[in-house]
Design an enzyme around this catalytic site. Structure first.
Site, PDB file in Angstrom:
ATOM      1  CD  GLU A 163       4.186  -8.144   0.256  1.00 58.21           C
ATOM      2  OE1 GLU A 163       3.332  -7.712   0.623  1.00 58.21           O
ATOM      3  OE2 GLU A 163       5.595  -7.878   0.307  1.00 58.21           O
TER       4      GLU A 163
ATOM      5  CB  CYS B  11       5.954 -11.371   0.985  1.00 54.21           C
ATOM      6  SG  CYS B  11       4.706 -11.063   1.974  1.00 54.21           S
TER       7      CYS B  11
ATOM      8  CG  HIS C 124       2.881  -9.129   5.174  1.00 60.27           C
ATOM      9  ND1 HIS C 124       4.060  -9.322   5.192  1.00 60.27           N
ATOM     10  CD2 HIS C 124       2.406  -8.493   6.285  1.00 60.27           C
ATOM     11  CE1 HIS C 124       4.537  -9.041   6.328  1.00 60.27           C
ATOM     12  NE2 HIS C 124       3.418  -8.731   7.118  1.00 60.27           N
TER      13      HIS C 124
ATOM     14  CB  CYS D  34       8.685  -9.766   4.918  1.00 55.83           C
ATOM     15  SG  CYS D  34       7.179 -10.735   4.908  1.00 55.83           S
TER      16      CYS D  34
HETATM   17 ZN   LIG Z   1       5.292 -10.097   3.725  1.00 52.12          ZN
END
Ligand SMILES: [Zn+2]
Length: 154
Positions: free
Chosen positions: A60, A91, A58, A88
């Protein structure tokens, strides 16, 4: 957030879901909370799940890992994470673990967001670190980018 949007566009060009992130570092004096240096972008990232065949790639998440290397420290205490979509659970979990000071995001994610939508990891009293969250920055643009991407895929 403009830079995060640029990253999101890079993801779209590569056929990835367009999500981008940047990490801004600004050292602060512990006692006064006043900045002791200029804010600096130390890492950026965009979603690369398809290219890397990696569900953890992802925007980030990658940007935070890069930031840890840049600072040579797993603690991102004086860092703000800018990301185009609400993080999410994974993260948000890394933000909590790496002690970030703030997360600024664009579009909310009602189906997976962990900083206000489904969960509120940043303010969970049971955890040992909490952080600031600023939602809805350039929300329209962040959302439009995602909408366009999914429209063209159908
Ligand atoms: Zn994420």
């Amino acid at each position: 957030m403009r830079l995060a949007l640029e990253e999101a566009r890079l993801a779209a060009q590569a056929g990835e879901v367009p999500i981008g992130a940047v990490v801004v570092h600004q050292p602060r004096d512990r006692a006064t909370g006043k900045p002791t240096a200029e804010a600096q972008v130390i890492a950026r990232g965009h979603n690369q799940c398809e290219a890397l065949k990696d569900a953890s790639a992802h925007a980030e998440f990658s940007a935070m890992r890069e930031a840890e290397q840049a600072l040579d420290n797993w603690r991102l205490s004086d860092c703000t994470i800018y990301v185009t979509l609400e993080p999410c659970v994974m993260c948000a979990g890394l933000m909590q673990r790496s002690r970030v000071s703030r997360c600024v995001y664009g579009a909310a994610d009602p189906k997976g967001g962990a900083l206000g939508s489904l969960f509120a990891i940043h303010q969970d009293q049971r955890l040992n670190h909490r952080f600031q969250v600023t939602p809805g920055v350039l929300e329209e643009e962040c959302q439009a980018l995602l909408r366009r991407f999914f429209q063209t895929r159908r």
